[in-house]
Scaffold this motif. Structure first.
Motif, PDB file in Angstrom:
ATOM      1  N   THR A 351     -15.317  34.617   5.888  1.00 17.94           N
ATOM      2  CA  THR A 351     -15.307  35.521   7.046  1.00 17.94           C
ATOM      3  C   THR A 351     -14.656  34.798   8.217  1.00 17.94           C
ATOM      4  O   THR A 351     -14.465  33.572   8.175  1.00 17.94           O
ATOM      5  N   VAL A 352     -14.342  35.542   9.266  1.00 20.66           N
ATOM      6  CA  VAL A 352     -13.811  34.909  10.477  1.00 20.66           C
ATOM      7  C   VAL A 352     -14.796  33.839  10.958  1.00 20.66           C
ATOM      8  O   VAL A 352     -14.394  32.724  11.316  1.00 20.66           O
ATOM      9  N   ASP A 353     -16.089  34.157  10.937  1.00 27.68           N
ATOM     10  CA  ASP A 353     -17.090  33.217  11.456  1.00 27.68           C
ATOM     11  C   ASP A 353     -17.188  31.934  10.628  1.00 27.68           C
ATOM     12  O   ASP A 353     -17.217  30.838  11.178  1.00 27.68           O
ATOM     13  N   ASN A 354     -17.252  32.082   9.274  1.00 24.16           N
ATOM     14  CA  ASN A 354     -17.451  30.848   8.503  1.00 24.16           C
ATOM     15  C   ASN A 354     -16.165  30.032   8.330  1.00 24.16           C
ATOM     16  O   ASN A 354     -16.220  28.856   7.973  1.00 24.16           O
ATOM     17  N   LEU A 355     -14.993  30.630   8.610  1.00 19.54           N
ATOM     18  CA  LEU A 355     -13.769  29.824   8.646  1.00 19.54           C
ATOM     19  C   LEU A 355     -13.549  29.250  10.047  1.00 19.54           C
ATOM     20  O   LEU A 355     -13.073  28.124  10.192  1.00 19.54           O
ATOM     21  N   ARG A 356     -13.928  30.004  11.060  1.00 20.38           N
ATOM     22  CA  ARG A 356     -13.810  29.491  12.431  1.00 20.38           C
ATOM     23  C   ARG A 356     -14.675  28.231  12.610  1.00 20.38           C
ATOM     24  O   ARG A 356     -14.280  27.290  13.284  1.00 20.38           O
ATOM     25  N   GLU A 357     -15.849  28.212  11.945  1.00 25.16           N
ATOM     26  CA  GLU A 357     -16.732  27.053  12.140  1.00 25.16           C
ATOM     27  C   GLU A 357     -16.107  25.760  11.594  1.00 25.16           C
ATOM     28  O   GLU A 357     -16.420  24.675  12.068  1.00 25.16           O
ATOM     29  N   VAL A 358     -15.211  25.891  10.609  1.00 23.97           N
ATOM     30  CA  VAL A 358     -14.500  24.705  10.092  1.00 23.97           C
ATOM     31  C   VAL A 358     -13.639  24.112  11.209  1.00 23.97           C
ATOM     32  O   VAL A 358     -13.652  22.896  11.452  1.00 23.97           O
ATOM     33  N   LEU A 359     -12.885  24.981  11.903  1.00 25.26           N
ATOM     34  CA  LEU A 359     -12.008  24.501  12.974  1.00 25.26           C
ATOM     35  C   LEU A 359     -12.808  24.111  14.218  1.00 25.26           C
ATOM     36  O   LEU A 359     -12.437  23.165  14.923  1.00 25.26           O
ATOM     37  N   GLU A 360     -13.903  24.821  14.485  1.00 23.83           N
ATOM     38  CA  GLU A 360     -14.733  24.448  15.645  1.00 23.83           C
ATOM     39  C   GLU A 360     -15.343  23.060  15.441  1.00 23.83           C
ATOM     40  O   GLU A 360     -15.488  22.291  16.389  1.00 23.83           O
ATOM     41  N   ASP A 361     -15.691  22.755  14.190  1.00 27.48           N
ATOM     42  CA  ASP A 361     -16.226  21.428  13.870  1.00 27.48           C
ATOM     43  C   ASP A 361     -15.171  20.356  14.178  1.00 27.48           C
ATOM     44  O   ASP A 361     -15.468  19.339  14.803  1.00 27.48           O
ATOM     45  N   TYR A 362     -13.919  20.605  13.747  1.00 29.89           N
ATOM     46  CA  TYR A 362     -12.842  19.653  14.053  1.00 29.89           C
ATOM     47  C   TYR A 362     -12.572  19.598  15.558  1.00 29.89           C
ATOM     48  O   TYR A 362     -12.330  18.526  16.117  1.00 29.89           O
ATOM     49  N   ALA A 363     -12.622  20.751  16.221  1.00 25.73           N
ATOM     50  CA  ALA A 363     -12.378  20.791  17.670  1.00 25.73           C
ATOM     51  C   ALA A 363     -13.427  19.969  18.420  1.00 25.73           C
ATOM     52  O   ALA A 363     -13.119  19.288  19.399  1.00 25.73           O
ATOM     53  N   SER A 364     -14.681  20.011  17.921  1.00 20.77           N
ATOM     54  CA  SER A 364     -15.755  19.255  18.597  1.00 20.77           C
ATOM     55  C   SER A 364     -15.505  17.750  18.525  1.00 20.77           C
ATOM     56  O   SER A 364     -16.040  16.987  19.326  1.00 20.77           O
ATOM     57  N   MET A 365     -14.687  17.315  17.549  1.00 23.67           N
ATOM     58  CA  MET A 365     -14.358  15.885  17.415  1.00 23.67           C
ATOM     59  C   MET A 365     -12.959  15.587  17.968  1.00 23.67           C
ATOM     60  O   MET A 365     -12.410  14.517  17.728  1.00 23.67           O
ATOM     61  N   ASN A 366     -12.393  16.562  18.673  1.00 19.80           N
ATOM     62  CA  ASN A 366     -11.033  16.454  19.231  1.00 19.80           C
ATOM     63  C   ASN A 366      -9.974  16.218  18.151  1.00 19.80           C
ATOM     64  O   ASN A 366      -9.038  15.438  18.316  1.00 19.80           O
TER      65      ASN A 366
END
Length: 374
Positions: A351-366
């Motif tokens: 889903t948009v949400d469970n794929l977005r969380e992959v990128l949000e996880d990377y974004a949180s680590m810059n």
């Protein structure tokens, strides 16, 4: 292998390739659910250099977890990695290790998959390990009809061919070796760099370029998926089942994902348009797929380098490159009925949400620009 209370009633487990994508999620699953009395992570990359997120880093610091560096392609190093030492014997070995980088030579895959897995299997046989779970590949057949585990095999990637040889090797070690083979569909989730994440990066790139994302072939190309959490649950469930010994299991969600359904999600996530070149142009491209891949990768890598400069991402391991063989008109369509009788997927579809969380996880680590997710 019981998971009841009392430390020694729980198995001591080895996760090979434990700092990789599936490996780190499996370590988290086993530790956070208190399923093991001890866990050895074996990997040639130390946890400190593996871009673990804070949750995974914390799990790796658990007193039950020990890290051991090894090159499993080398038989001596493999034997040392699997030496139980003075502790309890291993109750389970899970092999998540293997060459996954795109665009390597056949020799690199032969060594990094076939030699590695054969070393592991022989060592497990020698140690009388109660169960080896081998992570194989779902790329064993190309069909738009769901393929069962006993369908005739015709792997369409080098990785698939090598994994197929590994499966034959495991069979030749019966009955001395107790093993279970898992053939996952395209695995996605937190920590993924090489499965669906390059497609997510394309979305960010086309948003950055302000262009339509154009894809080869058509929307109905089958690209079946499975969430990494469901792969971990399947590994543990099958490892504990006597009837799973010597068996092969497809592990796939119920979404019947296709290139079209995944492109819709990516387009939705980044608010971009997408389109297809269609069969005619794609067939022409197929005759020279290596140069098509090279051209696409050049475009994507140049844009990605611009993005990394613009948003000051200095050390990201993410790369938007695809191997030529993954651009072919090949279908990944698996029948998951066999494993569903034992363990059903809890994450039904991407889903948009469970794929977005992959990128949000990377974004949180810059490691990915959060600005592109806004």
């Amino acid at each position: 292998m019981s998971d009841s209370a009392g430390d020694n009633s729980k198995p001591r487990v080895v996760v090979l390739g434990g700092c990789g994508f599936i490996g780190r999620n499996l370590v988290e699953y086993l530790i956070s659910n208190d399923l093991v009395c001890g866990l050895r992570v074996v990997d040639k990359t130390p946890p400190q250099l593996a871009f673990l997120n804070p949750t995974h880093s914390k799990v790796f610091e658990d007193p039950r977890v020990e890290y051991k560096s090894a090159n499993l392609i080398n038989p001596t190093s493999c034997a040392a990695a699997l030496d139980p030492g003075d502790g309890l014997p291993w109750g389970l070995v899970v092999n998540c290790a293997g060459e996954t980088r795109v665009g390597q030579t056949e020799a690199v895959y032969a060594e990094g998959i076939l030699t590695l897995s054969c070393n592991v299997a022989k060592q497990c046989t020698k140690l009388n390990v109660p169960r080896l779970v081998e992570i194989s590949s779902g790329q064993m057949h190309s069909s738009d009809k769901p393929q069962k585990e006993d369908c005739s095999v015709d792997p369409w990637t080098v990785e698939g061919r090598m994994k197929c040889k590994v499966e034959q090797e495991l069979k030749s070690l019966e009955p001395e070796l107790n093993y279970t083979v898992i053939r996952p569909a395209i695995v996605y989730g937190i920590g993924d760099r090489r499965s669906l994440t390059p497609r997510l990066l394309y979305g960010g790139i086309y948003k950055h370029l302000g262009e339509t994302m154009k894809l080869l072939w058509t929307a109905d190309l089958k690209m079946n998926t499975v969430h990494v959490k469901d792969v971990c649950r399947a590994i543990w469930s099958l490892a504990n089942r006597p009837e799973a010994n010597g068996q092969v299991y497809n592990v796939v969600d119920e979404a019947n994902s296709s290139q079209g359904s995944l492109a819709e999600i990516v387009s939705d996530m980044f608010k971009i348009n997408h389109d297809y070149y269609g069969t005619a142009i794609s067939t022409l491209a197929k005759n020279d797929i290596a140069s098509v891949a090279e051209e696409a990768n050049d475009k994507h890598l140049t844009a990605w380098a611009d993005i990394c400069r613009k948003y000051s991402l200095e050390h990201t391991p993410l790369e938007p490159s695809a191997g030529a063989e993954l651009l072919l008109n090949k279908q990944l369509c698996l029948d998951g009925a066999k494993v569903a009788g034992i363990v059903r997927p809890e994450v039904p579809k991407p889903t948009v949400d469970n794929l977005r969380e992959v990128l949000e996880d990377y974004a949180s680590m810059n490691l990915f620009p959060k600005e592109l997710l806004l």
